[in-house]
Design an enzyme around this catalytic site. Sequence first.
Site, PDB file in Angstrom:
ATOM      1  N   ASN A  11     -20.076 -22.023 -31.190  1.00 44.06           N
ATOM      2  CA  ASN A  11     -18.840 -21.387 -31.381  1.00 44.06           C
ATOM      3  C   ASN A  11     -18.648 -20.402 -30.310  1.00 44.06           C
ATOM      4  O   ASN A  11     -19.235 -19.200 -30.319  1.00 44.06           O
ATOM      5  CB  ASN A  11     -18.790 -20.758 -32.897  1.00 44.06           C
ATOM      6  CG  ASN A  11     -17.451 -20.075 -33.164  1.00 44.06           C
ATOM      7  OD1 ASN A  11     -16.539 -20.179 -32.441  1.00 44.06           O
ATOM      8  ND2 ASN A  11     -17.395 -19.138 -34.212  1.00 44.06           N
ATOM      9  N   LYS A  13     -15.937 -18.870 -29.325  1.00 44.47           N
ATOM     10  CA  LYS A  13     -14.844 -17.910 -30.013  1.00 44.47           C
ATOM     11  C   LYS A  13     -13.759 -17.675 -28.946  1.00 44.47           C
ATOM     12  O   LYS A  13     -13.682 -18.588 -28.372  1.00 44.47           O
ATOM     13  CB  LYS A  13     -15.508 -16.487 -30.492  1.00 44.47           C
ATOM     14  CG  LYS A  13     -16.599 -16.754 -31.557  1.00 44.47           C
ATOM     15  CD  LYS A  13     -17.223 -15.537 -32.305  1.00 44.47           C
ATOM     16  CE  LYS A  13     -18.053 -15.853 -33.205  1.00 44.47           C
ATOM     17  NZ  LYS A  13     -18.832 -14.587 -34.341  1.00 44.47           N
ATOM     18  N   HIS A 102     -13.798 -19.347 -40.918  1.00 42.12           N
ATOM     19  CA  HIS A 102     -14.737 -18.311 -40.354  1.00 42.12           C
ATOM     20  C   HIS A 102     -14.360 -17.006 -40.620  1.00 42.12           C
ATOM     21  O   HIS A 102     -13.261 -16.725 -41.081  1.00 42.12           O
ATOM     22  CB  HIS A 102     -14.567 -18.615 -38.823  1.00 42.12           C
ATOM     23  CG  HIS A 102     -15.815 -17.749 -37.999  1.00 42.12           C
ATOM     24  ND1 HIS A 102     -15.697 -16.435 -37.924  1.00 42.12           N
ATOM     25  CD2 HIS A 102     -16.744 -18.042 -37.584  1.00 42.12           C
ATOM     26  CE1 HIS A 102     -16.823 -15.929 -37.383  1.00 42.12           C
ATOM     27  NE2 HIS A 102     -17.594 -17.015 -37.222  1.00 42.12           N
ATOM     28  N   GLU A 104     -14.192 -14.302 -39.392  1.00 40.90           N
ATOM     29  CA  GLU A 104     -13.247 -13.277 -38.430  1.00 40.90           C
ATOM     30  C   GLU A 104     -11.987 -13.848 -38.810  1.00 40.90           C
ATOM     31  O   GLU A 104     -10.872 -13.187 -38.808  1.00 40.90           O
ATOM     32  CB  GLU A 104     -13.563 -13.707 -36.912  1.00 40.90           C
ATOM     33  CG  GLU A 104     -14.920 -12.860 -36.578  1.00 40.90           C
ATOM     34  CD  GLU A 104     -15.712 -13.410 -35.380  1.00 40.90           C
ATOM     35  OE1 GLU A 104     -15.209 -14.539 -34.824  1.00 40.90           O
ATOM     36  OE2 GLU A 104     -16.757 -13.287 -35.483  1.00 40.90           O
ATOM     37  N   GLU A 179     -22.624 -18.183 -43.505  1.00 37.00           N
ATOM     38  CA  GLU A 179     -22.520 -17.061 -42.644  1.00 37.00           C
ATOM     39  C   GLU A 179     -22.469 -15.730 -43.149  1.00 37.00           C
ATOM     40  O   GLU A 179     -21.349 -15.284 -43.576  1.00 37.00           O
ATOM     41  CB  GLU A 179     -21.577 -17.364 -41.622  1.00 37.00           C
ATOM     42  CG  GLU A 179     -21.563 -18.661 -40.907  1.00 37.00           C
ATOM     43  CD  GLU A 179     -21.009 -18.529 -39.412  1.00 37.00           C
ATOM     44  OE1 GLU A 179     -21.786 -18.440 -38.274  1.00 37.00           O
ATOM     45  OE2 GLU A 179     -19.779 -18.164 -39.414  1.00 37.00           O
ATOM     46  N   GLY A 185     -23.217 -11.429 -35.030  1.00 39.69           N
ATOM     47  CA  GLY A 185     -22.947 -10.467 -34.133  1.00 39.69           C
ATOM     48  C   GLY A 185     -23.770  -9.243 -34.024  1.00 39.69           C
ATOM     49  O   GLY A 185     -23.613  -8.296 -33.389  1.00 39.69           O
ATOM     50  N   SER A 222     -26.331 -14.256 -35.924  1.00 38.43           N
ATOM     51  CA  SER A 222     -27.279 -13.686 -34.937  1.00 38.43           C
ATOM     52  C   SER A 222     -28.752 -14.662 -34.832  1.00 38.43           C
ATOM     53  O   SER A 222     -29.758 -14.246 -34.549  1.00 38.43           O
ATOM     54  CB  SER A 222     -27.956 -12.461 -35.549  1.00 38.43           C
ATOM     55  OG  SER A 222     -27.039 -11.515 -35.422  1.00 38.43           O
TER      56      SER A 222
HETATM   57  P1  PGA Z   1     -23.174 -15.021 -33.793  1.00 37.34           P
HETATM   58  O1  PGA Z   1     -21.904 -15.719 -34.477  1.00 37.34           O
HETATM   59  O2  PGA Z   1     -24.065 -16.030 -33.495  1.00 37.34           O
HETATM   60  O3  PGA Z   1     -22.713 -14.214 -32.492  1.00 37.34           O
HETATM   61  O4  PGA Z   1     -23.890 -13.885 -34.732  1.00 37.34           O
HETATM   62  C1  PGA Z   1     -21.954 -16.575 -35.399  1.00 37.34           C
HETATM   63  C2  PGA Z   1     -20.739 -16.920 -35.512  1.00 37.34           C
HETATM   64  O5  PGA Z   1     -19.763 -16.198 -36.188  1.00 37.34           O
HETATM   65  O6  PGA Z   1     -20.188 -18.224 -36.053  1.00 37.34           O
END
Ligand code: PGA
Length: 266
Positions: A11, A13, A102, A104, A179, A185, A222
Amino acid sequence: MKSLNPCFVANWKMNKTGSESKTYLRDFVKRLEQSSSEQHADVVLAPPFTALSSVSEALNAIQAEIGLAAQNVYFESSGAYTGEISAQMLKAIGCRYVIIGHSERRSLFGESHADIHKKLKAVQDAGLLPILCIGESMQERKSGKTWSILETQLKLGLGYNIPDQDLWGNISDGLIAYEPVWAIGTGEPPIPSEVAAVHQKIGAFFLEYTSHQCPRILYGGSVSEKNIGAFMKEDSIDGVLVGGASLSPESFHKIVQTGAATKARR
Ligand code: PGA
């Protein structure tokens, strides 16, 4: 019918232009060609909307076995919805998967359970495969609400509350991505056995509430080259959704390689 291959989703983003995506792809594909453990793995890239056509064309040109995903979609098929993109448009550009819900999108853009369900339905109606994301916040975790939050996200996302829904629970070909919001992150993922326990509960949920097979369940938050092996050792973890560590072709390739090899040994 649910695939048995482990699945690795990158992903990106809001990162990478069309030309940066093509550069990434050249490097990533070269690495895939030089190793063999990924033969029985599904690899999926989710670039931003503006890079989808560049990546799609590049994948077609080299006939690479890499799936293309969009990071979002709108639930209407066409019309006066300035700035939105429909599932049909994503299909026409070569997408096979769409990430839905997601954290976000839920927290920064106010997506509701109802929006997420409509998106899931639109994606399936268009013949695309949803990657439905669910996850609890740190506060919810600390107050012991993890499972009730996840159960609500699953029920309402899948349309449990909507009468006469053929769709209810039927996402066998798609994917669920667990998640935890607090792990995204932050560099601080939960321990793999804790994730495995949640994945087992999701499996039990499908058995209890639906007449459909549980889809493959990814873990996200992460994930790195260092921890991928430990996650993939867990039987109930079918793959990963990777954000930050997927931005470098070298590191995403290592995640795919180590993850696929770990699954193959099980
Ligand atoms: P990350 O994000 O691997 O940077 O923690 C995962 C995600 O948001 O899908």
